[in-house]
Design a protein around this motif. Structure first.
Motif, PDB file in Angstrom:
ATOM      1  N   THR A  25       0.811  -1.349  -0.333  1.00  0.00           N
ATOM      2  CA  THR A  25      -0.067  -0.184  -0.075  1.00  0.00           C
ATOM      3  C   THR A  25       0.871   1.308   0.386  1.00  0.00           C
ATOM      4  O   THR A  25       0.293   2.178   0.117  1.00  0.00           O
ATOM      5  N   GLU A  70      -5.169   5.535   6.893  1.00  0.00           N
ATOM      6  CA  GLU A  70      -6.085   3.915   7.179  1.00  0.00           C
ATOM      7  C   GLU A  70      -6.996   3.505   5.737  1.00  0.00           C
ATOM      8  O   GLU A  70      -7.044   4.799   4.728  1.00  0.00           O
ATOM      9  N   LEU A  71      -7.002   2.655   4.913  1.00  0.00           N
ATOM     10  CA  LEU A  71      -7.646   2.118   3.957  1.00  0.00           C
ATOM     11  C   LEU A  71      -9.348   2.044   4.168  1.00  0.00           C
ATOM     12  O   LEU A  71      -9.638   1.455   5.096  1.00  0.00           O
ATOM     13  N   ASP A  72     -10.187   1.747   2.832  1.00  0.00           N
ATOM     14  CA  ASP A  72     -11.263   2.145   3.083  1.00  0.00           C
ATOM     15  C   ASP A  72     -11.701   1.281   2.865  1.00  0.00           C
ATOM     16  O   ASP A  72     -10.677  -0.030   2.123  1.00  0.00           O
ATOM     17  N   PRO A  73     -12.702   0.396   3.541  1.00  0.00           N
ATOM     18  CA  PRO A  73     -13.058  -1.123   2.677  1.00  0.00           C
ATOM     19  C   PRO A  73     -12.994  -1.664   1.538  1.00  0.00           C
ATOM     20  O   PRO A  73     -12.667  -3.421   1.792  1.00  0.00           O
ATOM     21  N   ALA A  74     -13.607  -0.849   0.920  1.00  0.00           N
ATOM     22  CA  ALA A  74     -13.568  -1.929  -0.509  1.00  0.00           C
ATOM     23  C   ALA A  74     -11.788  -1.426  -1.309  1.00  0.00           C
ATOM     24  O   ALA A  74     -11.197  -2.417  -1.782  1.00  0.00           O
ATOM     25  N   ARG A 104      -9.758  -2.008   0.578  1.00  0.00           N
ATOM     26  CA  ARG A 104      -8.808  -3.186   1.362  1.00  0.00           C
ATOM     27  C   ARG A 104      -9.103  -5.017   0.881  1.00  0.00           C
ATOM     28  O   ARG A 104      -8.150  -5.095   0.484  1.00  0.00           O
TER      29      ARG A 104
END
Length: 143
Positions: free
Chosen positions: A85, A99-103, A105
């Motif tokens: 990342t 932070e990574l958004d859930p999509a 990730r």
């Protein structure tokens, strides 16, 4: 120029750096590793113990002790970056602000799982890729 690791900082603008040198043995015609600790001038006073630094020899001694100067810090201690990342991490958690958004990730997990191959056992062999003729074992490439 040499690369070394900062061992200690007891005085402002000065650091003790451990450098691995290779000395030539004329009799054996081989290089042997040799560690050396140098007192190095730190102009910005921003390196910490454990940093990997690039040093350059000074044209003349500084304060009768310092023989080299820190050109730049190659790797700050504790600055670990996730290669997938590009975000900074600590242990298995991303640092705040990274932070990574859930999509994203889930997309990253799918991309990595495509490249992963983990056999059930370390000695697992695909027997369909081998054929037995008389006593010779030959491999056939079905790819």
């Amino acid at each position: 120029m040499a690369v070394g690791k900062v061992l200690r900082k007891e005085v402002n603008h000065r650091a003790a750096v451990s450098v691995n040198l290779h000395r030539m043995n004329d009799y054996l015609c081989l290089y042997f590793p040799e560690k050396s600790t140098l007192e190095v001038f730190d102009p910005e006073n921003d390196c910490d113990v454990g940093d990997v630094v690039l040093i350059r020899k000074l044209p003349e001694l500084r304060n009768n002790i310092e023989t080299h100067k820190i050109e730049r810090i190659i790797h700050k201690v504790g600055a670990i970056i996730d290669p997938m990342t590009g975000f900074r991490v600590e242990a298995d958690e991303y640092l705040p602000g990274c932070e990574l958004d859930p999509a994203a990730r889930e997309e990253l997990k799918k991309e990595v799982s495509k490249r992963e191959y983990v056999p059930k056992y370390s000695y697992e062999v695909d027997l369909n890729s081998y054929k037995w003729e008389s006593r010779n074992l030959t491999r056939t490439d079905n790819d």
